[in-house]
Design an enzyme around this catalytic site. Structure first.
Site, PDB file in Angstrom:
ATOM      1  N   ASN A  19       0.502  -0.851   0.024  1.00 22.72           N
ATOM      2  CA  ASN A  19      -0.476   0.067   0.034  1.00 22.72           C
ATOM      3  C   ASN A  19       0.985   1.313   0.022  1.00 22.72           C
ATOM      4  OD1 ASN A  19      -1.727   2.182   0.923  1.00 22.72           O
ATOM      5  ND2 ASN A  19      -3.570   1.032   1.728  1.00 22.72           N
ATOM      6  N   ASP A  75      -2.058  -4.563  10.000  1.00 21.36           N
ATOM      7  CA  ASP A  75      -3.829  -4.375   9.367  1.00 21.36           C
ATOM      8  C   ASP A  75      -4.041  -3.301  10.024  1.00 21.36           C
ATOM      9  OD1 ASP A  75      -4.400  -6.160   7.434  1.00 21.36           O
ATOM     10  OD2 ASP A  75      -5.956  -5.806   8.691  1.00 21.36           O
ATOM     11  N   HIS A 179      -3.839   7.025  13.829  1.00 24.08           N
ATOM     12  CA  HIS A 179      -4.170   5.657  14.623  1.00 24.08           C
ATOM     13  C   HIS A 179      -2.830   4.968  14.006  1.00 24.08           C
ATOM     14  CE1 HIS A 179      -5.432   6.187  10.321  1.00 24.08           C
ATOM     15  NE2 HIS A 179      -5.212   4.354  10.172  1.00 24.08           N
TER      16      HIS A 179
HETATM   17  P1  ITT Z   1      -1.978  -3.707   2.880  1.00 21.78           P
HETATM   18  O1  ITT Z   1      -0.377  -4.576   1.701  1.00 21.78           O
HETATM   19  O2  ITT Z   1      -0.051  -3.413   3.869  1.00 21.78           O
HETATM   20  O3  ITT Z   1      -1.660  -5.068   3.348  1.00 21.78           O
HETATM   21  P2  ITT Z   1      -3.669  -2.829   3.144  1.00 21.78           P
HETATM   22  O4  ITT Z   1      -4.458  -1.792   1.362  1.00 21.78           O
HETATM   23  O5  ITT Z   1      -4.618  -4.119   2.502  1.00 21.78           O
HETATM   24  O6  ITT Z   1      -2.310  -2.796   3.016  1.00 21.78           O
HETATM   25  P3  ITT Z   1      -4.827  -2.548   5.381  1.00 21.78           P
HETATM   26  O7  ITT Z   1      -5.830  -4.505   4.978  1.00 21.78           O
HETATM   27  O8  ITT Z   1      -4.271  -2.660   6.547  1.00 21.78           O
HETATM   28  O9  ITT Z   1      -4.188  -2.766   4.105  1.00 21.78           O
HETATM   29  O10 ITT Z   1      -6.023  -1.696   5.022  1.00 21.78           O
HETATM   30  C1  ITT Z   1      -7.401  -1.870   5.111  1.00 21.78           C
HETATM   31  C2  ITT Z   1      -7.403  -1.042   3.990  1.00 21.78           C
HETATM   32  O11 ITT Z   1      -7.886   0.350   5.124  1.00 21.78           O
HETATM   33  C3  ITT Z   1      -7.002   0.034   3.113  1.00 21.78           C
HETATM   34  O12 ITT Z   1      -6.535  -0.472   1.860  1.00 21.78           O
HETATM   35  C4  ITT Z   1      -7.821   1.645   3.139  1.00 21.78           C
HETATM   36  O13 ITT Z   1      -8.524   1.468   2.263  1.00 21.78           O
HETATM   37  C5  ITT Z   1      -8.274   1.408   4.506  1.00 21.78           C
HETATM   38  N1  ITT Z   1      -7.182   2.448   5.339  1.00 21.78           N
HETATM   39  C6  ITT Z   1      -6.156   1.729   6.740  1.00 21.78           C
HETATM   40  N2  ITT Z   1      -5.895   2.312   6.705  1.00 21.78           N
HETATM   41  C7  ITT Z   1      -5.740   3.900   6.469  1.00 21.78           C
HETATM   42  C8  ITT Z   1      -6.177   4.946   6.400  1.00 21.78           C
HETATM   43  O14 ITT Z   1      -4.247   5.993   7.355  1.00 21.78           O
HETATM   44  N3  ITT Z   1      -6.722   6.537   5.489  1.00 21.78           N
HETATM   45  C9  ITT Z   1      -7.616   5.916   4.729  1.00 21.78           C
HETATM   46  N4  ITT Z   1      -7.530   4.722   4.661  1.00 21.78           N
HETATM   47  C10 ITT Z   1      -6.913   3.889   5.264  1.00 21.78           C
END
Ligand code: ITT
Length: 197
Positions: A19, A75, A179
């Site tokens: 991400n 996560d 967070h």
């Molecule tokens: P990884 O490769 O690190 O797993 P990911 O996109 O799957 O990346 P997460 O599962 O941690 O990341 O997050 C799930 C979703 O939640 C992410 O795709 C965003 O859409 C949302 N999200 C997480 N943190 C956020 C933030 O700080 N601001 C806005 N959206 C966020």
């Protein structure tokens, strides 16, 4: 690039994530804490679970089969009170499917717009095993999407005590209250104690 002497002991920690938004935030947080965050693009195995910690722990254990160094996975999820915590651990899937507009539609007749962003970091230490660190920030869901910074649900999340969404804030401001920054700082403080020479 961090140089020893500018801020004391320097930690190099790998971050398993794909991400880009998250990676940018962790690198910036690291620079302020004398931690060099190095992104690694491994296939991250994510199980289906209602618990962020279980998801992150499973991913970290899987990654440790390939990566033997100091690394962490994170996560995160958005928990909306009136939707009983949805999308929570399903935030990634929900973002990719119904997205920001879908969440706004789900809340169109709701008077309670409160929500919490949660972050769980699992750190893998070659000698001490796995450690869990958590951070959360309370806030509310805006009436419409605002701002161009950040990623994911940033355009609709207003942290408590503020009027701007995360997407209307600079990276520095988001990193001073998010967070993710709380979980990261907890990890750094543990690292600095555990690896004190
Ligand atoms: P990884 O490769 O690190 O797993 P990911 O996109 O799957 O990346 P997460 O599962 O941690 O990341 O997050 C799930 C979703 O939640 C992410 O795709 C965003 O859409 C949302 N999200 C997480 N943190 C956020 C933030 O700080 N601001 C806005 N959206 C966020």
């Amino acid at each position: 690039m961090l140089r020893k002497g500018e801020c004391g002991e320097i930690f190099k920690v790998f971050l398993v994530s794909r991400n880009e938004g998250k990676i940018r935030e962790f690198i910036d947080l690291g620079l302020k804490e004398c931690v060099e965050v190095v992104p690694v693009s491994l296939d991250k195995v994510e199980i289906q679970s209602e618990d962020l910690t279980s998801i992150a722990l499973y991913s970290a254990v899987q990654a440790s089969l390939y990566l033997k160094e100091l690394f962490f996975v994170e996560d995160a999820g958005l928990y909306i009170t009136s939707l009983k915590g949805f999308p929570g651990p399903f935030s990634s899937y929900v973002y990719k499917t119904i997205g920001v507009d879908g969440i706004l539609k789900l809340l169109s007749s709701s008077s309670d717009r409160t929500a919490i962003f949660k972050s769980v970091i699992v750190l893998h230490c070659p000698r001490q095993g796995f450690r869990v660190f958590e951070g959360s920030v309370r806030g509310s869901i805006s009436l419409e999407a605002r701002g161009l910074s950040g990623f994911g649900f940033d355009p609709i999340f207003i942290p408590e005590g503020h009027t701007k969404t995360f997407a209307e804030m600079s990276l520095e401001v988001k990193n001073s209250l998010s967070h993710r920054s709380k979980a990261f700082r907890a990890m750094v403080s543990w690292l600095k104690t555990a690896y004190k020479s």
